[in-house]
Design an enzyme around this catalytic site. Structure first.
Site, PDB file in Angstrom:
ATOM      1  N   GLU A 171       0.800  -1.163   0.177  1.00 11.64           N
ATOM      2  CA  GLU A 171      -0.019  -0.056   0.001  1.00 11.64           C
ATOM      3  C   GLU A 171       0.932   1.381   0.126  1.00 11.64           C
ATOM      4  O   GLU A 171       2.055   1.444   0.590  1.00 11.64           O
ATOM      5  CB  GLU A 171      -0.816  -0.031   1.432  1.00 11.64           C
ATOM      6  CG  GLU A 171      -2.077  -1.313   1.224  1.00 11.64           C
ATOM      7  CD  GLU A 171      -2.927  -1.152   2.138  1.00 11.64           C
ATOM      8  OE1 GLU A 171      -4.051  -1.415   1.963  1.00 11.64           O
ATOM      9  OE2 GLU A 171      -2.824  -0.902   3.630  1.00 11.64           O
ATOM     10  N   CYS A 198       3.719   8.423   1.167  1.00 12.72           N
ATOM     11  CA  CYS A 198       4.168   7.791   2.230  1.00 12.72           C
ATOM     12  C   CYS A 198       4.484   6.379   1.432  1.00 12.72           C
ATOM     13  O   CYS A 198       3.527   5.692   1.138  1.00 12.72           O
ATOM     14  CB  CYS A 198       3.112   7.569   2.980  1.00 12.72           C
ATOM     15  SG  CYS A 198       3.611   6.386   4.566  1.00 12.72           S
ATOM     16  N   CYS A 221       6.069  -6.792   7.283  1.00  8.97           N
ATOM     17  CA  CYS A 221       7.055  -6.372   8.121  1.00  8.97           C
ATOM     18  C   CYS A 221       7.611  -7.615   9.027  1.00  8.97           C
ATOM     19  O   CYS A 221       6.683  -8.121   9.402  1.00  8.97           O
ATOM     20  CB  CYS A 221       6.879  -5.106   8.953  1.00  8.97           C
ATOM     21  SG  CYS A 221       7.998  -4.200   9.591  1.00  8.97           S
ATOM     22  N   CYS A 239       5.849  -4.293  15.624  1.00 10.36           N
ATOM     23  CA  CYS A 239       5.594  -3.396  16.744  1.00 10.36           C
ATOM     24  C   CYS A 239       4.062  -3.830  17.422  1.00 10.36           C
ATOM     25  O   CYS A 239       3.251  -3.759  16.343  1.00 10.36           O
ATOM     26  CB  CYS A 239       5.834  -1.827  16.125  1.00 10.36           C
ATOM     27  SG  CYS A 239       7.520  -1.607  15.759  1.00 10.36           S
ATOM     28  N   CYS A 279       1.001  -1.635  15.771  1.00 12.20           N
ATOM     29  CA  CYS A 279       0.925  -1.215  14.278  1.00 12.20           C
ATOM     30  C   CYS A 279       0.326  -2.498  13.538  1.00 12.20           C
ATOM     31  O   CYS A 279       0.654  -3.649  13.744  1.00 12.20           O
ATOM     32  CB  CYS A 279       2.417  -1.245  13.782  1.00 12.20           C
ATOM     33  SG  CYS A 279       2.808  -1.060  12.082  1.00 12.20           S
ATOM     34  N   GLY A 291       6.818  -1.828   6.193  1.00 12.91           N
ATOM     35  CA  GLY A 291       8.320  -2.390   6.414  1.00 12.91           C
ATOM     36  C   GLY A 291       9.239  -1.369   7.180  1.00 12.91           C
ATOM     37  O   GLY A 291       8.942  -0.406   7.286  1.00 12.91           O
ATOM     38  N   GLU A 292      10.308  -2.016   7.240  1.00 11.39           N
ATOM     39  CA  GLU A 292      11.555  -1.331   7.891  1.00 11.39           C
ATOM     40  C   GLU A 292      12.588  -0.920   6.826  1.00 11.39           C
ATOM     41  O   GLU A 292      13.163  -1.766   6.219  1.00 11.39           O
ATOM     42  CB  GLU A 292      11.966  -2.192   8.922  1.00 11.39           C
ATOM     43  CG  GLU A 292      13.494  -1.619   9.449  1.00 11.39           C
ATOM     44  CD  GLU A 292      13.760  -0.338   9.859  1.00 11.39           C
ATOM     45  OE1 GLU A 292      12.700   0.081  10.896  1.00 11.39           O
ATOM     46  OE2 GLU A 292      14.570   0.387   9.260  1.00 11.39           O
ATOM     47  N   SER A 303      12.302   6.959   7.776  1.00  8.86           N
ATOM     48  CA  SER A 303      12.001   6.430   9.217  1.00  8.86           C
ATOM     49  C   SER A 303      12.332   5.096   9.555  1.00  8.86           C
ATOM     50  O   SER A 303      12.254   4.184   8.818  1.00  8.86           O
ATOM     51  CB  SER A 303      10.351   6.547   9.259  1.00  8.86           C
ATOM     52  OG  SER A 303       9.833   6.162  10.486  1.00  8.86           O
ATOM     53  N   SER A 331      11.263   6.041  15.002  1.00  8.21           N
ATOM     54  CA  SER A 331      10.110   5.612  15.827  1.00  8.21           C
ATOM     55  C   SER A 331      10.272   5.275  17.458  1.00  8.21           C
ATOM     56  O   SER A 331      10.618   4.180  17.558  1.00  8.21           O
ATOM     57  CB  SER A 331       9.274   4.306  15.120  1.00  8.21           C
ATOM     58  OG  SER A 331       9.043   4.858  14.023  1.00  8.21           O
ATOM     59  N   LEU A 332      10.420   6.362  18.187  1.00  6.07           N
ATOM     60  CA  LEU A 332      10.657   6.120  19.588  1.00  6.07           C
ATOM     61  C   LEU A 332       9.813   5.580  20.335  1.00  6.07           C
ATOM     62  O   LEU A 332       9.981   4.253  20.984  1.00  6.07           O
ATOM     63  CB  LEU A 332      11.359   7.283  20.119  1.00  6.07           C
ATOM     64  CG  LEU A 332      12.279   7.453  21.376  1.00  6.07           C
ATOM     65  CD1 LEU A 332      13.291   6.522  21.175  1.00  6.07           C
ATOM     66  CD2 LEU A 332      12.233   8.581  22.138  1.00  6.07           C
ATOM     67  N   HIS A 333       8.719   6.057  20.436  1.00  7.78           N
ATOM     68  CA  HIS A 333       7.336   5.760  21.128  1.00  7.78           C
ATOM     69  C   HIS A 333       7.361   5.196  22.644  1.00  7.78           C
ATOM     70  O   HIS A 333       6.410   5.052  23.291  1.00  7.78           O
ATOM     71  CB  HIS A 333       6.603   4.227  20.405  1.00  7.78           C
ATOM     72  CG  HIS A 333       6.816   4.477  19.070  1.00  7.78           C
ATOM     73  ND1 HIS A 333       5.972   5.438  18.587  1.00  7.78           N
ATOM     74  CD2 HIS A 333       7.077   3.836  17.885  1.00  7.78           C
ATOM     75  CE1 HIS A 333       6.044   5.526  17.150  1.00  7.78           C
ATOM     76  NE2 HIS A 333       6.710   4.482  16.719  1.00  7.78           N
ATOM     77  N   ASN A 343      -4.036   5.346  15.783  1.00 10.08           N
ATOM     78  CA  ASN A 343      -5.016   4.869  14.739  1.00 10.08           C
ATOM     79  C   ASN A 343      -5.542   3.576  15.063  1.00 10.08           C
ATOM     80  O   ASN A 343      -4.838   2.561  14.877  1.00 10.08           O
ATOM     81  CB  ASN A 343      -4.512   5.209  13.650  1.00 10.08           C
ATOM     82  CG  ASN A 343      -4.300   6.586  13.271  1.00 10.08           C
ATOM     83  OD1 ASN A 343      -5.009   7.613  13.350  1.00 10.08           O
ATOM     84  ND2 ASN A 343      -3.039   7.072  12.978  1.00 10.08           N
ATOM     85  N   CYS A 378      -1.282   6.169  10.038  1.00 12.68           N
ATOM     86  CA  CYS A 378      -0.154   5.869  10.472  1.00 12.68           C
ATOM     87  C   CYS A 378      -0.489   4.775  11.277  1.00 12.68           C
ATOM     88  O   CYS A 378      -1.365   4.521  12.008  1.00 12.68           O
ATOM     89  CB  CYS A 378       0.483   6.708  11.611  1.00 12.68           C
ATOM     90  SG  CYS A 378       1.092   8.257  10.788  1.00 12.68           S
TER      91      CYS A 378
HETATM   92  S1  SF4 Z   1       5.986   0.408  13.001  1.00  6.70           S
HETATM   93 FE1  SF4 Z   1       6.953   0.113  10.992  1.00  6.70          FE
HETATM   94  S2  SF4 Z   1       8.903  -1.157  11.693  1.00  6.70           S
HETATM   95 FE2  SF4 Z   1       6.869  -1.625  13.231  1.00  6.70          FE
HETATM   96  S3  SF4 Z   1       5.708  -3.371  12.517  1.00  6.70           S
HETATM   97 FE3  SF4 Z   1       4.523  -1.296  11.863  1.00  6.70          FE
HETATM   98  S4  SF4 Z   1       5.772  -1.082   9.748  1.00  6.70           S
HETATM   99 FE4  SF4 Z   1       6.935  -2.499  10.776  1.00  6.70          FE
END
Ligand code: SF4
Length: 353
Positions: A72, A88, A95, A99, A102, A151-152, A183, A205-207, A286, A329
């Protein structure tokens, strides 16, 4: 072909400055050449499988690259000019990092995207807003590119870097590096190379501000804890010249009710990042089907923002975009054809570092 350099230049221009997708539209080439190209090659832009537009103008495309590799891509309109926007981009199909907040993380990694597949996403968006043909002096509607989709990106460094090279090449898409941000969820050893080799912006992406909580939210933290990630940030910054617009790190922080949104968390954050040029993006969570988390209240988000802001660190709350089409996001998941994805996952490519 090798003997006809001018023809190569023509094909290159048709592809990258005119955005042509069909060899038949390369009208300056002879019919024979076009037929030979069609017989031997493909442009490889993928197939648009769905095209959704949110009530706030955000657009989301599901693009298929064959054998279950569907990803996507999102186009987020600018708040001041709905005709222009930020793309984006996804860098992997699924991935591997899981996380916990996510949605994409619930989709198993199928494979890395190739450089052309990464670039195609941007070119689809450019076509949709009339950016082709690229011409000197012509206003471009795609203003920024963020590698924040599925993805990373640092686990697909080779292809992401090849795509950025074409994206920024004067003879290809000619986009300024300062308009591009990559990112990462914190692949510490490769963060330096984002500054040194790519020269684009870095978002982290600290969080969470403690390792035990970050281990849960971003499991990659067990491998690269917060201290190492911050070290990676310093190394990145050491390669960015003082005048660069990217000489600061963007820290992404998803706001989860009762999990990471207290005043103590905000103060801890300012102590962690206060020594480096930085900027904080607070992302209201979200929700997605099956998720255990709830979004922080507006009052808690504003309280958090004020504490960070008053410590002298620019802090913004990101407005949710495209929630109604699951384009916001952390909501991306190209799970349209799960059986094929599972079957293809058995032949998973090794992750490149
Ligand atoms: S936040 Fe980014 S790295 Fe983490 S699972 Fe989602 S897509 Fe993967």
């Amino acid at each position: 072909m090798e003997q006809r350099k001018y023809m190569q230049d023509d094909i290159w221009r048709f592809l990258y400055t005119r955005g042509v997708e069909d060899f038949d539209d390369m009208t300056s080439l002879s019919k024979d050449v076009r037929a030979a190209l069609k017989a031997g090659f493909e442009v490889g832009n993928g197939i648009i499988k769905s095209n959704l537009t949110s009530k706030d103008g955000t657009r989301k495309w599901l693009i298929g690259f064959g054998k279950g590799a569907d990803i996507e891509t999102v186009l987020i309109p600018s708040p001041t000019d709905p005709k222009s926007g930020t793309v984006c981009v996804s860098s992997q199909v699924g991935c591997s990092l899981s996380c916990s907040f996510c949605h994409t993380g619930t989709q198993k990694l199928l494979r890395n995207l190739a450089a052309n597949e990464i670039l195609s996403q941007i070119m689809h968006a450019m076509r949709s807003v009339g950016d082709f043909p690229l011409e000197k002096g012509k206003r471009r509607n795609i203003s920024n590119i963020v590698f924040m989709g599925q993805g990373e990106p640092l686990y697909n460094f080779r292809n992401v870097s090849a795509a950025i090279s074409l994206l920024t090449s004067r003879s290809a898409l000619n986009m300024a590096r300062w308009r591009i941000t990559l990112s990462t969820s914190g692949v510490a050893p490769l963060m330096e190379r984002v500054g040194k080799d790519l020269g684009v912006g870095l978002a982290v992406s600290l969080h969470a501000v403690t390792d035990p909580l970050r281990d849960v939210l971003v499991p990659l933290n067990k491998q690269y804890p917060i201290k190492e990630v911050l070290n990676g940030c310093h190394k990145y910054l050491s390669h960015m010249p003082n005048e660069s617009r990217h000489r600061r790190i963007t820290f992404e922080y998803v706001m989860l009710d009762g999990v990471n949104d207290t005043p103590a968390d905000a103060r801890h954050l300012t102590r962690l990042i206060g020594q480096m040029p930085s900027h904080v993006n607070l992302i209201p969570f979200n929700p997605w089907p099956g998720s255990d988390y709830k979004p922080s209240t507006d009052a808690n988000i504003q309280r958090f923002r004020k504490i960070v802001d008053e410590a002298g660190i620019a802090c913004h709350v990101r407005l949710p975009k495209g929630q109604d089409i699951m384009a916001a996001c952390g909501q991306l998941k190209s799970s349209e054809d799960r059986k094929r994805i599972r079957a293809a996952a058995k032949t998973l490519d090794p992750v490149q570092e």
